[in-house]
Scaffold this motif. Structure first.
Motif, PDB file in Angstrom:
ATOM      1  N   PHE A 130       0.826  -1.215   0.000  1.00 26.70           N
ATOM      2  CA  PHE A 130       0.000   0.000   0.000  1.00 26.70           C
ATOM      3  C   PHE A 130       0.858   1.263   0.000  1.00 26.70           C
ATOM      4  CE2 PHE A 130      -2.252  -3.438   2.215  1.00 26.70           C
ATOM      5  CZ  PHE A 130      -3.316  -3.605   1.345  1.00 26.70           C
ATOM      6  N   ILE A 132       3.265   1.974   1.812  1.00 21.40           N
ATOM      7  CA  ILE A 132       3.664   2.415   3.164  1.00 21.40           C
ATOM      8  C   ILE A 132       5.195   2.500   3.219  1.00 21.40           C
ATOM      9  CG2 ILE A 132       3.629   1.785   5.638  1.00 21.40           C
ATOM     10  CD1 ILE A 132       0.849   0.491   5.008  1.00 21.40           C
ATOM     11  N   GLY A 182      -0.665  -7.840   9.590  1.00 18.54           N
ATOM     12  CA  GLY A 182      -1.683  -8.512   8.753  1.00 18.54           C
ATOM     13  C   GLY A 182      -2.228  -9.726   9.478  1.00 18.54           C
ATOM     14  N   GLY A 184      -4.586 -11.761   8.429  1.00 21.01           N
ATOM     15  CA  GLY A 184      -5.213 -12.739   7.537  1.00 21.01           C
ATOM     16  C   GLY A 184      -4.635 -14.114   7.849  1.00 21.01           C
ATOM     17  N   PRO A 185      -4.982 -15.148   7.080  1.00 16.97           N
ATOM     18  CA  PRO A 185      -4.472 -16.487   7.375  1.00 16.97           C
ATOM     19  C   PRO A 185      -2.940 -16.582   7.371  1.00 16.97           C
ATOM     20  CG  PRO A 185      -6.117 -16.562   5.618  1.00 16.97           C
ATOM     21  CD  PRO A 185      -5.939 -15.141   5.959  1.00 16.97           C
ATOM     22  N   THR A 186      -2.264 -15.839   6.469  1.00 18.77           N
ATOM     23  CA  THR A 186      -0.788 -15.913   6.428  1.00 18.77           C
ATOM     24  C   THR A 186      -0.195 -15.426   7.748  1.00 18.77           C
ATOM     25  OG1 THR A 186      -0.825 -15.515   4.045  1.00 18.77           O
ATOM     26  CG2 THR A 186       1.281 -15.191   5.145  1.00 18.77           C
ATOM     27  N   GLU A 189      -1.141 -17.830  10.751  1.00 20.29           N
ATOM     28  CA  GLU A 189      -0.416 -19.109  10.734  1.00 20.29           C
ATOM     29  C   GLU A 189       1.052 -18.901  11.095  1.00 20.29           C
ATOM     30  OE1 GLU A 189      -1.352 -21.000   6.931  1.00 20.29           O
ATOM     31  OE2 GLU A 189      -2.909 -22.122   7.991  1.00 20.29           O
ATOM     32  N   GLU A 219      -3.328  -5.975  13.258  1.00 19.13           N
ATOM     33  CA  GLU A 219      -4.366  -6.050  12.228  1.00 19.13           C
ATOM     34  C   GLU A 219      -5.169  -4.742  12.207  1.00 19.13           C
ATOM     35  OE1 GLU A 219      -5.618  -8.084   9.641  1.00 19.13           O
ATOM     36  OE2 GLU A 219      -7.048  -6.434   9.566  1.00 19.13           O
ATOM     37  N   ALA A 220      -5.404  -4.226  10.992  1.00 18.90           N
ATOM     38  CA  ALA A 220      -6.115  -2.948  10.852  1.00 18.90           C
ATOM     39  C   ALA A 220      -7.608  -3.083  11.173  1.00 18.90           C
ATOM     40  CB  ALA A 220      -5.932  -2.420   9.433  1.00 18.90           C
ATOM     41  N   THR A 251      -5.570  -1.533  14.428  1.00 17.09           N
ATOM     42  CA  THR A 251      -4.279  -0.851  14.443  1.00 17.09           C
ATOM     43  C   THR A 251      -3.693  -0.884  13.040  1.00 17.09           C
ATOM     44  OG1 THR A 251      -3.967  -1.648  16.696  1.00 17.09           O
ATOM     45  CG2 THR A 251      -2.001  -0.829  15.584  1.00 17.09           C
ATOM     46  N   VAL A 253      -0.739   0.027  10.450  1.00 19.37           N
ATOM     47  CA  VAL A 253       0.662   0.441  10.353  1.00 19.37           C
ATOM     48  C   VAL A 253       0.779   1.524   9.283  1.00 19.37           C
ATOM     49  CG1 VAL A 253       2.997  -0.312   9.756  1.00 19.37           C
ATOM     50  CG2 VAL A 253       1.538  -1.768  11.168  1.00 19.37           C
ATOM     51  N   THR A 286       0.170  -8.507   4.397  1.00 19.43           N
ATOM     52  CA  THR A 286      -1.089  -7.769   4.229  1.00 19.43           C
ATOM     53  C   THR A 286      -1.778  -8.067   2.893  1.00 19.43           C
ATOM     54  OG1 THR A 286       0.022  -5.842   3.313  1.00 19.43           O
ATOM     55  CG2 THR A 286      -0.265  -5.876   5.705  1.00 19.43           C
ATOM     56  N   GLY A 287      -1.516  -9.239   2.339  1.00 15.50           N
ATOM     57  CA  GLY A 287      -2.274  -9.660   1.151  1.00 15.50           C
ATOM     58  C   GLY A 287      -1.596  -9.357  -0.171  1.00 15.50           C
ATOM     59  N   PRO A 338      -8.617 -14.973  -3.634  1.00 10.28           N
ATOM     60  CA  PRO A 338      -7.334 -15.410  -4.209  1.00 10.28           C
ATOM     61  C   PRO A 338      -6.730 -16.567  -3.403  1.00 10.28           C
ATOM     62  CG  PRO A 338      -7.040 -13.393  -2.968  1.00 10.28           C
ATOM     63  CD  PRO A 338      -8.488 -13.734  -2.858  1.00 10.28           C
ATOM     64  N   LEU A 412      -9.228 -23.716   6.019  1.00 11.38           N
ATOM     65  CA  LEU A 412      -8.483 -24.317   7.132  1.00 11.38           C
ATOM     66  C   LEU A 412      -7.331 -23.396   7.505  1.00 11.38           C
ATOM     67  CD1 LEU A 412      -7.854 -27.979   5.922  1.00 11.38           C
ATOM     68  CD2 LEU A 412      -8.884 -27.360   8.093  1.00 11.38           C
TER      69      LEU A 412
END
Ligand code: FAD
Ligand code: NAD
Length: 476
Positions: A130, A132, A182, A184-186, A189, A219-220, A251, A253, A286-287, A338, A412
């Motif tokens: 983004f 940043i 981020g 998300g799943p990444t 995990e 995480e935002a 939050t 970044v 962050t994707g 995705p 999962l």
């Protein structure tokens, strides 16, 4: 001159870009005898991304989740050609792609053109930053094998550096602070794997500094894993907190320096607070963002002007506004998330479509031959008419290809301390479950999805090895 691959002029040339989930599913299911198949990708292997977070701590060795593309092609009936290069341009008017090989052994880049009759774009996506400031310079991504290796080295670098005597408390705390941006799943995990690494190995091997070890997940949005059900989000956040992972939601970044993250926290009263968080390791998850080659195609094809997140495709995965070009996976916008699941189903769909197209062409040419024979009144026209009738029936059946429809098998994610969460379809309904049994399900599901038996055996051996001897913390 010097070219090893001579295309058969009676067949169409099908160029496939990428060796990820989409392109490899296509290759696996494609009858390569029907086309001159050319695969172009800078990565000469398929990567099983779901287990990549486990490689960052050495739980799984990276080669266990890689499969060489040449090994995949070797098993195909018809020969397919592979070039280790990056496609930099697609000329949809002239139907040629430009590829660049910047291998170190050559010492200079080599640019060449490859013509195509049909093109499949499966180049995936790159990491979103983004814009940043400082993200590219100071953080590690988690998308490729090189990223996982970099993180593995850096974790131990932080630990060994923090263990050195004569440093300030502040500096030791900074080095032992692992920040993940981020949720998300990444990000989730990875945070889980990292905390496991600390609990199971680092704590025992470097006990002196272990109380300083801390993982923070930023995480935002108001919660982590936004694509999962509310019940599993709560379960995940509670489990992460039990594991002593610090979760900072709402939050965002805003800036990254070489040793701090600057973020803005949205408070319940609507005010915002700016905080500065020192870190030793920063992982940015962050994707996705659109790759330059895809951006370029989108800018040049007028029908793509309203698309933002990738190449807009129709229900047959044809790139809108381009002739004989298809797109699959993370670089395509077909209305799905995705994910590897979507990419591989899209790749398999295209393989069926292309196999059908080749059959259609061969049936049409047979019908054409028989009709010409009948017009010349040669041979037995009653038999020929009967055969034409049968062939036309077959043709109608084959031509009736249904559009692509994604079938969601469930989501999962591993969340650390031998627990996983699953949102899966179950007897026509949905099942949301989390815990240790789900973890066993997660392991067996991913094991069954591994590309080859070789991968499966290597992953099992890695799991056993880590259980018996602990992870290997040598930094090389
Ligand atoms: P990719 O698999 O990314 O492959 C793209 C290919 O294109 C690569 O071979 C690349 O080298 C090549 N390429 C790039 N640029 C060019 C170019 N210019 N020319 C030619 N080739 C090029 N999804 C799930 O469903 N389940 C999971 O558990 C899961 N876990 C994940 C874990 C991690 C850590 C990550 C990062 C992702 C995960 N995903 C998961 C998402 C999944 O990996 C992606 O959605 C999937 O890889 C997309 O497949 P793709 O074929 O579009 O792209
Ligand atoms: P994601 O897009 O799913 O999540 C990124 C998160 O980063 C978002 O929640 C976003 O709000 C947050 N974010 C963005 N900018 C931020 C900022 N400046 N500060 C703080 N937070 C910020 O990305 P991902 O986790 O990399 O996943 C990418 C894709 O791969 C998704 O489709 C995902 O489903 C898939 N994937 C699936 C699995 C799995 O099924 N186990 C694992 C990994 C990835």
């Amino acid at each position: 001159p010097g070219e090893q691959f001579v295309p058969d002029p009676s067949k169409k040339t099908l160029v496939i870009l990428g060796t990820g989930w989409g392109s490899v599913a296509l290759l696996k299911n494609l009858d390569t005898e029907n086309y001159n198949v050319v695969v172009v990708s800078p990565r000469n292997y398929f990567l099983f991304t779901p287990l990549l977070p486990s490689c960052t701590t050495g739980l799984i060795e990276h080669r266990s989740i890689m499969e060489p593309v040449r090994a995949i092609l070797r098993h195909k009936k018809g020969a397919a050609n592979y070039y280790e290069a990056e496609a930099t341009n697609v000329d949809t008017e002239r139907k040629v792609i430009t590829v660049v090989d910047n291998s170190e052994v050559r010492g200079a880049t080599n640019t060449t053109e490859i013509p195509y009759d049909m093109l499949v774009v499966g180049v995936g996506a790159e990491n979103a930053t983004f814009g940043i400031p400082g993200v590219r310079e100071h953080s590690c991504f988690l998308k490729e094998i090189g990223d996982a290796q970099r993180i593995r080295k850096k974790i131990m670098d932080c630990v060994e550096t923090a263990a050195l005597r004569g440093q300030s408390e502040e500096e030791m705390n900074r080095l032992m602070h692992m920040v993940v941006v981020g949720g998300g799943p990444t990000g989730v995990e990875f945070a889980g794997e990292l905390q496991d690494f600390f609990e199971e190995d680092i704590k025992k091997l470097v006990p002196g500094i272990s109380p300083r070890f801390k993982v923070t997940l930023i995480e935002a949005l108001p919660n982590v894993l936004p694509s999962f059900s509310k019940q599993l989000i709560d379960y995940t956040e509670n489990t992460l907190r039990e594991e002593k992972i610090d979760i900072m939601t709402k939050t965002m970044v805003k800036n990254v320096t070489n040793n701090t993250v600057e973020a803005e926290i949205s408070k319940p009263d609507g005010t915002k607070e700016r905080v500065e968080i020192p870190y030793g390791l920063l992982v940015w998850a962050t994707g996705n963002a659109v790759r330059p080659i895809v951006k370029d195609m989108m800018a040049r094809i007028p029908a793509q002007k309203d698309s933002r997140r990738g190449l807009a495709v129709n229900e047959y995965l044809v790139v809108q506004g381009a002739r004989d070009v298809w797109a699959i996976g993370d670089c395509a916008v077909a209305g799905y998330a995705p994910t590897a699941q979507v990419a591989s189903q899209e790749g398999s769909f295209l393989a069926r479509l292309f196999n059908n197209m080749a059959k259609t062409e061969s049936l049409e040419s047979r019908i054409h031959d028989l009709s010409s024979k009948m017009n010349l009144k040669a041979g037995n026209s009653a038999d020929d008419a009967h055969e034409i009738e049968l062939l036309e029936k077959q043709l109608r059946r084959i031509k009736d290809v249904k559009p692509f429809r994604y079938s969601h098998q469930g989501s999962l994610a591993y969340i650390g301390s031998e627990k996983a969460v699953a949102d899966v379809s179950w007897w026509n309904g949905n099942l949301a479950t989390g815990g240790s049994m789900t973890y066993l399900f997660w392991r067996s599901a991913y094991l069954s999805m591994c590309f080859s038996s070789r991968n499966r055996v290597l992953v099992i051996l890695d799991w056993l090895k880590s259980k018996a001897f602990g992870r290997d913390i040598s930094r090389e």
